[in-house]
Design a protein around this motif. Structure first.
Motif, mmCIF file in Angstrom:
data_model
loop_
_atom_site.group_PDB
_atom_site.id
_atom_site.type_symbol
_atom_site.label_atom_id
_atom_site.label_comp_id
_atom_site.label_asym_id
_atom_site.label_seq_id
_atom_site.Cartn_x
_atom_site.Cartn_y
_atom_site.Cartn_z
ATOM 1 N N MET A 57 50.082 87.709 64.512
ATOM 2 C CA MET A 57 49.399 86.443 64.719
ATOM 3 C C MET A 57 49.747 85.449 63.618
ATOM 4 O O MET A 57 49.821 84.258 63.872
ATOM 5 N N LEU A 58 49.946 85.975 62.406
ATOM 6 C CA LEU A 58 50.305 85.111 61.294
ATOM 7 C C LEU A 58 51.671 84.455 61.519
ATOM 8 O O LEU A 58 51.873 83.289 61.175
ATOM 9 N N ALA A 59 52.589 85.200 62.137
ATOM 10 C CA ALA A 59 53.912 84.645 62.425
ATOM 11 C C ALA A 59 53.819 83.464 63.393
ATOM 12 O O ALA A 59 54.575 82.491 63.267
ATOM 13 N N LEU A 60 52.898 83.547 64.336
ATOM 14 C CA LEU A 60 52.695 82.444 65.276
ATOM 15 C C LEU A 60 52.229 81.188 64.538
ATOM 16 O O LEU A 60 52.742 80.092 64.779
ATOM 17 N N PHE A 61 51.272 81.339 63.625
ATOM 18 C CA PHE A 61 50.778 80.189 62.881
ATOM 19 C C PHE A 61 51.840 79.631 61.932
ATOM 20 O O PHE A 61 51.920 78.420 61.731
ATOM 21 N N GLN A 62 52.675 80.499 61.377
ATOM 22 C CA GLN A 62 53.768 80.016 60.531
ATOM 23 C C GLN A 62 54.783 79.237 61.356
ATOM 24 O O GLN A 62 55.318 78.222 60.891
ATOM 25 N N THR A 63 55.045 79.675 62.571
ATOM 26 C CA THR A 63 55.972 78.963 63.451
ATOM 27 C C THR A 63 55.397 77.610 63.860
ATOM 28 O O THR A 63 56.112 76.599 63.873
ATOM 29 N N ILE A 64 54.118 77.564 64.175
ATOM 30 C CA ILE A 64 53.462 76.300 64.515
ATOM 31 C C ILE A 64 53.496 75.352 63.318
ATOM 32 O O ILE A 64 53.770 74.157 63.453
ATOM 33 N N ILE A 74 46.860 62.986 61.661
ATOM 34 C CA ILE A 74 46.407 64.005 62.610
ATOM 35 C C ILE A 74 47.150 65.321 62.379
ATOM 36 O O ILE A 74 46.541 66.404 62.377
ATOM 37 N N ILE A 75 48.465 65.238 62.163
ATOM 38 C CA ILE A 75 49.255 66.447 61.909
ATOM 39 C C ILE A 75 48.803 67.120 60.619
ATOM 40 O O ILE A 75 48.638 68.343 60.565
ATOM 41 N N PHE A 76 48.599 66.342 59.557
ATOM 42 C CA PHE A 76 48.145 66.926 58.298
ATOM 43 C C PHE A 76 46.768 67.560 58.455
ATOM 44 O O PHE A 76 46.487 68.614 57.882
ATOM 45 N N PHE A 77 45.895 66.949 59.246
ATOM 46 C CA PHE A 77 44.580 67.520 59.497
ATOM 47 C C PHE A 77 44.696 68.846 60.247
ATOM 48 O O PHE A 77 44.017 69.827 59.905
ATOM 49 N N ILE A 78 45.546 68.902 61.254
ATOM 50 C CA ILE A 78 45.724 70.128 62.033
ATOM 51 C C ILE A 78 46.281 71.242 61.149
ATOM 52 O O ILE A 78 45.808 72.386 61.198
ATOM 53 N N ARG A 79 47.271 70.908 60.320
ATOM 54 C CA ARG A 79 47.844 71.919 59.423
ATOM 55 C C ARG A 79 46.814 72.416 58.427
ATOM 56 O O ARG A 79 46.724 73.620 58.159
ATOM 57 N N SER A 80 46.043 71.520 57.869
ATOM 58 C CA SER A 80 45.018 71.913 56.910
ATOM 59 C C SER A 80 43.938 72.762 57.573
ATOM 60 O O SER A 80 43.504 73.780 57.027
ATOM 61 N N LEU A 81 43.493 72.349 58.747
ATOM 62 C CA LEU A 81 42.496 73.108 59.494
ATOM 63 C C LEU A 81 43.008 74.504 59.830
ATOM 64 O O LEU A 81 42.282 75.492 59.704
ATOM 65 N N MET A 82 44.265 74.564 60.207
ATOM 66 C CA MET A 82 44.854 75.838 60.596
ATOM 67 C C MET A 82 44.877 76.808 59.410
ATOM 68 O O MET A 82 44.502 77.969 59.551
ATOM 69 N N TRP A 83 45.283 76.343 58.238
ATOM 70 C CA TRP A 83 45.442 77.254 57.098
ATOM 71 C C TRP A 83 44.153 77.506 56.332
ATOM 72 O O TRP A 83 44.049 78.509 55.626
ATOM 73 N N THR A 84 43.173 76.637 56.433
ATOM 74 C CA THR A 84 41.936 76.865 55.693
ATOM 75 C C THR A 84 40.824 77.479 56.531
ATOM 76 O O THR A 84 39.909 78.084 55.977
ATOM 77 N N THR A 85 40.886 77.326 57.841
ATOM 78 C CA THR A 85 39.815 77.813 58.685
ATOM 79 C C THR A 85 40.239 78.942 59.623
ATOM 80 O O THR A 85 39.607 79.987 59.661
ATOM 81 N N ILE A 86 41.304 78.725 60.355
ATOM 82 C CA ILE A 86 41.670 79.675 61.401
ATOM 83 C C ILE A 86 42.350 80.911 60.827
ATOM 84 O O ILE A 86 41.967 82.044 61.141
ATOM 85 N N VAL A 87 43.365 80.721 59.993
ATOM 86 C CA VAL A 87 44.131 81.864 59.473
ATOM 87 C C VAL A 87 43.276 82.783 58.598
ATOM 88 O O VAL A 87 43.339 84.006 58.765
ATOM 89 N N PRO A 88 42.449 82.263 57.660
ATOM 90 C CA PRO A 88 41.609 83.198 56.891
ATOM 91 C C PRO A 88 40.621 83.992 57.753
ATOM 92 O O PRO A 88 40.259 85.117 57.400
ATOM 93 N N ALA A 89 40.201 83.443 58.862
ATOM 94 C CA ALA A 89 39.296 84.170 59.748
ATOM 95 C C ALA A 89 40.010 85.327 60.444
ATOM 96 O O ALA A 89 39.382 86.330 60.816
ATOM 97 N N LEU A 90 41.316 85.203 60.636
ATOM 98 C CA LEU A 90 42.096 86.258 61.305
ATOM 99 C C LEU A 90 42.497 87.361 60.349
ATOM 100 O O LEU A 90 42.712 88.494 60.763
ATOM 101 N N VAL A 91 42.625 87.025 59.081
ATOM 102 C CA VAL A 91 43.128 88.020 58.110
ATOM 103 C C VAL A 91 42.045 88.877 57.574
ATOM 104 O O VAL A 91 40.991 88.988 57.653
#
Length: 96
Positions: A1-8, A79-96
Motif C-alpha cells: 500500500m505504501l508503494a501506491l502512495f509513493q507512486t501517487i 490543492i496538490i500540496f494540500f493533497i500531498r500533505s494530507l496523504m503523508w500526515t494523515t492517511i499513510v501513518p494510519a496504514l502503517v
C-alpha cells in the motif's frame, strides 16, 4: 500500500513541475521571448496546454475575472500540496 502512495506522490510531484513549466512557457509566449511560429515551440505549447487545461478549466470556471491575471495554476498547486500533505500526515501513518 505504501508503494501506491509513493507512486501517487511521484505523479503529483511531476504534475507540479508540468504546471510550473507551463506557466513559465505561457509567459515567454505572451511576451514574444520565444518564437511562436516555430513548429517545435508550438508543439511543446500544445502539449503543455493539453496536459494542464483539463485540471485548470474547472478552477477558471469558478474563479472571478481578475482582469487578465490567471491565478488558477497557483490554486491548483495549493490543492496538490494540500493533497500531498494530507496523504503523508494523515492517511499513510494510519496504514502503517
Amino acid at each position: 500500500m505504501l508503494a501506491l502512495f509513493q507512486t501517487i506522490d511521484l505523479a503529483l510531484n511531476l504534475y507540479t513541475w508540468v504546471l510550473i513549466i507551463s506557466a513559465i512557457f505561457s509567459w515567454l509566449y505572451a511576451f514574444n521571448v520565444i518564437n511562436s511560429s516555430n513548429q517545435f515551440v508550438n508543439s511543446i505549447g500544445t502539449m503543455l496546454y493539453n496536459l494542464t487545461e483539463p485540471a485548470l478549466r474547472p478552477i477558471r470556471r469558478v474563479m472571478p475575472n481578475l482582469g487578465g491575471i490567471d491565478i488558477s495554476p497557483v490554486i491548483l498547486l495549493l490543492i496538490i500540496f494540500f493533497i500531498r500533505s494530507l496523504m503523508w500526515t494523515t492517511i499513510v501513518p494510519a496504514l502503517v
